[in-house]
Design a protein around this motif. Structure first.
Motif, PDB file in Angstrom:
ATOM      1  N   PHE A  41      -9.342   0.250  -0.383  1.00  0.00           N
ATOM      2  CA  PHE A  41      -8.373   1.056   0.357  1.00  0.00           C
ATOM      3  C   PHE A  41      -8.452   2.482  -0.168  1.00  0.00           C
ATOM      4  N   ARG A  83      -5.365  -3.425  10.537  1.00  0.00           N
ATOM      5  CA  ARG A  83      -5.754  -2.005  10.499  1.00  0.00           C
ATOM      6  C   ARG A  83      -4.518  -1.116  10.607  1.00  0.00           C
ATOM      7  N   CYS A 108      -2.582  -0.855   7.372  1.00  0.00           N
ATOM      8  CA  CYS A 108      -3.221   0.034   6.400  1.00  0.00           C
ATOM      9  C   CYS A 108      -2.994   1.497   6.766  1.00  0.00           C
ATOM     10  N   LEU A 152       0.826  -1.210   0.000  1.00  0.00           N
ATOM     11  CA  LEU A 152       0.000   0.000   0.000  1.00  0.00           C
ATOM     12  C   LEU A 152       0.860   1.259   0.000  1.00  0.00           C
ATOM     13  N   ARG A 192      -6.936   6.386   0.291  1.00  0.00           N
ATOM     14  CA  ARG A 192      -5.837   7.168   0.874  1.00  0.00           C
ATOM     15  C   ARG A 192      -6.407   8.165   1.870  1.00  0.00           C
ATOM     16  N   ALA A 229      -9.081   1.133   5.250  1.00  0.00           N
ATOM     17  CA  ALA A 229      -9.637  -0.041   4.577  1.00  0.00           C
ATOM     18  C   ALA A 229     -11.114  -0.205   4.911  1.00  0.00           C
ATOM     19  N   GLU A 278      -7.401   5.533  -4.395  1.00  0.00           N
ATOM     20  CA  GLU A 278      -8.279   4.437  -4.005  1.00  0.00           C
ATOM     21  C   GLU A 278      -7.940   3.199  -4.824  1.00  0.00           C
ATOM     22  N   TYR A 294      -3.600   4.524   4.305  1.00  0.00           N
ATOM     23  CA  TYR A 294      -4.893   4.123   3.754  1.00  0.00           C
ATOM     24  C   TYR A 294      -5.856   3.701   4.855  1.00  0.00           C
ATOM     25  N   TRP A 354     -11.858  -4.804   9.363  1.00  0.00           N
ATOM     26  CA  TRP A 354     -11.025  -3.866   8.603  1.00  0.00           C
ATOM     27  C   TRP A 354     -11.218  -2.418   9.039  1.00  0.00           C
TER      28      TRP A 354
END
Length: 90
Positions: free
Chosen positions: A78, A57, A60, A11, A80, A67, A18, A65, A44
């Motif tokens: 995902f 989590r 991400c 990521l 941003r 999620a 996205e 990001y 998530w």
């Protein structure tokens, strides 16, 4: 505890605001099967039980990001995190 660093690293390299990954793509990237709980949206969602240690989590968020599980449970979207860049201007 499972290692979500490969997801974080993937990521972090992305430039899209996205993107969507299928569950099987995430599992292939990680090298292990996601638990059944990963098909629940709360697993998530970074706003659900934010004080609870959830490595997926945190991976991400560390990559910038947020999620969200897709409604049909087939994958994860995902997005941003928007940051205020005005503070970086001189």
């Amino acid at each position: 505890m499972k290692n979500f660093d490969p997801l974080r690293d993937y990521l972090a390299q992305q430039t899209a605001p996205e993107l969507v990954l299928r569950m099987d793509e995430i599992e292939e990237m990680l090298g292990f099967d996601l638990p059944r709980a990963s098909h629940r949206a709360a697993w998530w969602d970074s706003t659900y039980a934010p004080d609870e240690h959830m490595p997926q989590r945190e991976a991400c968020l560390a990559a910038g990001y947020i999620a969200t599980r897709l409604p049909d449970g087939s994958g994860v979207r995902f997005r941003r995190i928007k940051t205020d860049r005005s503070r970086w201007r001189g």
